[in-house]
Design an enzyme around this catalytic site. Structure first.
Site, mmCIF file in Angstrom:
data_model
loop_
_atom_site.group_PDB
_atom_site.id
_atom_site.type_symbol
_atom_site.label_atom_id
_atom_site.label_comp_id
_atom_site.label_asym_id
_atom_site.label_seq_id
_atom_site.Cartn_x
_atom_site.Cartn_y
_atom_site.Cartn_z
ATOM 1 N N LYS A 193 4.196 -0.082 -1.163
ATOM 2 C CA LYS A 193 3.303 0.926 -1.729
ATOM 3 C C LYS A 193 4.120 2.014 -2.408
ATOM 4 O O LYS A 193 4.723 2.874 -1.756
ATOM 5 C CB LYS A 193 2.459 1.537 -0.611
ATOM 6 C CG LYS A 193 1.501 2.625 -1.048
ATOM 7 C CD LYS A 193 0.489 2.156 -2.065
ATOM 8 C CE LYS A 193 -0.660 1.424 -1.402
ATOM 9 N NZ LYS A 193 -1.599 0.835 -2.367
ATOM 10 N N HIS A 329 -6.518 -7.821 -0.851
ATOM 11 C CA HIS A 329 -6.365 -6.381 -0.644
ATOM 12 C C HIS A 329 -6.678 -6.006 0.806
ATOM 13 O O HIS A 329 -7.406 -6.712 1.493
ATOM 14 C CB HIS A 329 -7.338 -5.673 -1.591
ATOM 15 C CG HIS A 329 -7.509 -4.221 -1.329
ATOM 16 N ND1 HIS A 329 -8.616 -3.693 -0.682
ATOM 17 C CD2 HIS A 329 -6.699 -3.180 -1.613
ATOM 18 C CE1 HIS A 329 -8.481 -2.379 -0.606
ATOM 19 N NE2 HIS A 329 -7.342 -2.037 -1.156
#
Lengths: 434, 434
Positions: A193, A329
């Site tokens: 991330k 996701h």
């Protein structure tokens, strides 16, 4: 079989101070646990986004749920997922997942669908994956999901949690975090991330990961649309080698047009790193234009907001037809969601990447699944030989989750507010930032 | 639950001398009835194309079927429908349905899938439509399916059948045939099999139908690719009014490029009559190019060759995403296929047209469904409140079907050979003919 009761549990679960381009994770993530009880006492469960709106949206269809047959309910409610037409912009680029009002209906439907499938599975003694087409795999690979983070393990006050990973705000610390995760869970792919530090530092982080872990571990970076087209192209070029071999560049920049431009410029340089998304394409309505522009080569599915498991199966088939890859996701979640993700992944032949999961960021203390946390071993969740999703609720744990929710001062996710509160009072999410 | 036996029954059913651009229907159509029996004695059934190849193809996977759990078998065999990639030309424009070697695998899979779903439904006491997503409708509308035909009701020798409709080789006779069908079954849309007489006579037939039945009955014409682009455009223009209001022009010409050209020329004249197909697009691999060309605005699904009910659900979803209409194709069939078609249609929200069915052309004498023929009333098949497909086999009738098959001299469908044998020894299928 009829559904005689529907119980909606709003809970809060500790969440570490993870960073992203959205801001900072608050001390608690909010989730909703749904129970559908049948007249013969079987209980189907599901987990979805938390806070006020998801719970109210479920409450709003109570009269359409209670009294219905779980085998037929998904048909009766199908307009909730079939209503959407092409051409409606459903992008959640500017919203944190779970806070997009345009997919509230499909999120509500998904929670009901999964609850019905769990109820059916438990009623007939069959795993959910075998109700929706039959499993094509028993072990579902997940990715490590490293974040930059501040020190702290989540929770607040006398509910502060241990900090397994410590502060992680440099490329070196990130590599340490990933190694810890791999040691513990055996992951064999990594989704990093980004969108938090200067792009050069994030390039460095990926290069370090590549160097330390070897080329056989696919690497992904997801800055959540924080970059301009130019920065995205620059990063794509810098990481051409590191993101090849099963890696990808996820949502480098905001919107389909910009994504398409990044793709075009990278391809012109002979760089084929695929672009993935979970915000530029979040519904079927987004797909025709995305294909037309070649904006996205991989879609991250998520049964929670795509409208349930069967919609994910439709999505997977569509992706296969058009040569689009499919990944999955994740949001902060507990074991019920993890098992639902695993079951739909098990029954989806065209799932071409290991799935994302935030699960390692949550803790045993918050788990509502009876018997404790779902095991991730060798980077995989195994489909257990148990009916439904393969998990039941621990009602004491669920009650504690509800208590945490009651004490929690907020009712929706707001990473920007949390960032301002804890790190920088003037912080704003900026797309693009770099 | 395990499948302990798989029984493949090749049968022949009387078929009237119907005409199409393929030639002439032979006195018997061939079908295959499949039984899957579980260890607890429940029997799942399905029906598919007949003759040697379909039966051998099923036989060839016996070892992959017997011993398996019907809930899991569809997953285990999924490569049979997932294997196909985009870009493979699977057109059956030049082949009669059921005789395209390129979809044999998906046809075999479909027969197994439907048998498994029927077995599961019968095992848990649930209709198949409620196992695959849940019904969105209880009554499935079908179209009248008038053909030009020679005198005769099908069958041969001492097995000659009555001729309900007589010879139908003029526009006037066709209108009479349609009125008879509407009186008997209550159909409220009409799919006319053209490609047999001069295009002007077929235009006249549609105009007569429109005049006699009124504008509220949607009309379709399907010449099975018999026309040139010019003829297709000419017919499209001549019938602009008659095919509007829910009608369509089905496979006027051969191949996606020609279809696209017809569409373009009609649109240039302001004629929006959609083009439908069941031969230019017969698999997912055909779709990207069809979309690119705007060659087809309606796809006729058919679980028998698209790879089963769940694949049809995927197809329907894909069509919705791209604004493509969905109708349903049919071949000569009995009640098992009719019920499978009805169940998948019941669970498919985006089925935008009444389904085709040849069922009125078959007779009670050949029906293998216990209790006799499935009822079509007000043009609809109703989903019965019974488990599985809602039908069981009549084993005496099945045995008679097998006997007819044994006596029947051919093992595949060849309408061209039949045309030469009965009507014109020099007849050849020509695309285009006009």
């Amino acid at each position: 079989m009829k559904i005689v009761d529907m119980r909606i549990h709003s809970i809060a679960i500790a969440d570490p101070p993870l960073r992203s381009s959205y801001g900072l994770h608050a001390p608690y993530a909010l989730r909703t646990i749904l129970e559908l009880e049948s007249d013969d006492g079987v209980i189907g469960i599901s987990e979805t986004y938390g806070g006020e709106v998801p719970a109210l949206s479920l409450e709003a269809i109570r009269l359409n749920v209670v009294g219905q047959d779980p085998y037929r309910l998904t048909g009766l409610l199908s307009s909730m997922v079939e209503g959407e037409g092409a051409g409606i912009d459903r992008s959640q680029t500017y919203l944190v997942p779970g806070e997009n009002p345009l997919d509230q209906t499909t999120r509500t439907y998904a929670a009901i669908e999964v609850g019905c499938l769990d109820l059916i599975g438990k009623s007939v003694g069959r795993p959910v994956c075998d109700l929706i087409g039959g499993r094509v795999r028993d072990r579902i690979p997940f990715s490590a999901y490293p974040f930059f983070k501040h020190a702290g393990g989540g929770g607040e006050g006398d509910d502060l949690r241990g900090d397994e990973y410590g502060e992680v705000l440099t490329p070196e610390a990130l590599v340490g975090e990933v190694k810890q995760m791999i040691d513990k869970y055996g992951f064999s792919s990594i989704k990093f991330k980004g969108g938090v530090l200067e792009p050069d530092l994030e390039i460095e982080a990926i290069k370090l990961l590549h160097q330390e872990l070897g080329a056989e571990i696919p690497l992904r970076i997801d800055p959540n649309s924080a970059w301009t087209v130019d920065t995205s192209v620059r990063v794509g070029k810098a990481l051409a080698k590191e993101l090849s071999g099963g890696g990808y560049l996820e949502d480098p920049t905001a919107g389909l047009d910009n994504m398409a431009e990044v793709r075009k410029q990278l391809m012109a340089e002979g760089i084929t790193t695929p672009l993935a998304t979970n915000v530029a394409v979040t519904s079927f309505a987004d797909i025709p234009r995305s294909l037309e522009l070649d904006a996205v080569q991989i879609i991250l599915c998520d049964h929670h907001y795509w409208g349930g498991m069967r919609q994910v199966r439709h999505l997977a088939n569509l992706c296969k037809v058009f040569g689009i890859g499919l990944s999955m996701h994740s949001n902060s979640h507990l074991g019920v969601s993890l098992m639902a993700m695993a079951h739909v992944a098990a029954a989806t032949p065209h799932l071409t990447y290991a799935c994302d999961t935030h699960y390692p960021w949550q803790s045993e203390i918050d788990e509502v699944v009876a018997g404790g946390r779902v095991k991730i071993a060798d980077g995989c969740v195994r489909i257990p030989d148990k009916p439904g999703l393969g998990v039941e609720l621990d009602y004491d744990q669920l009650a504690r989750g509800r208590q945490r929710y009651e004490k929690c001062p907020y009712r929706k996710r707001d990473d920007e507010a949390q960032m301002r509160k804890c790190i920088d009072p003037r912080w704003k999410r900026m797309l693009p930032r770099w």
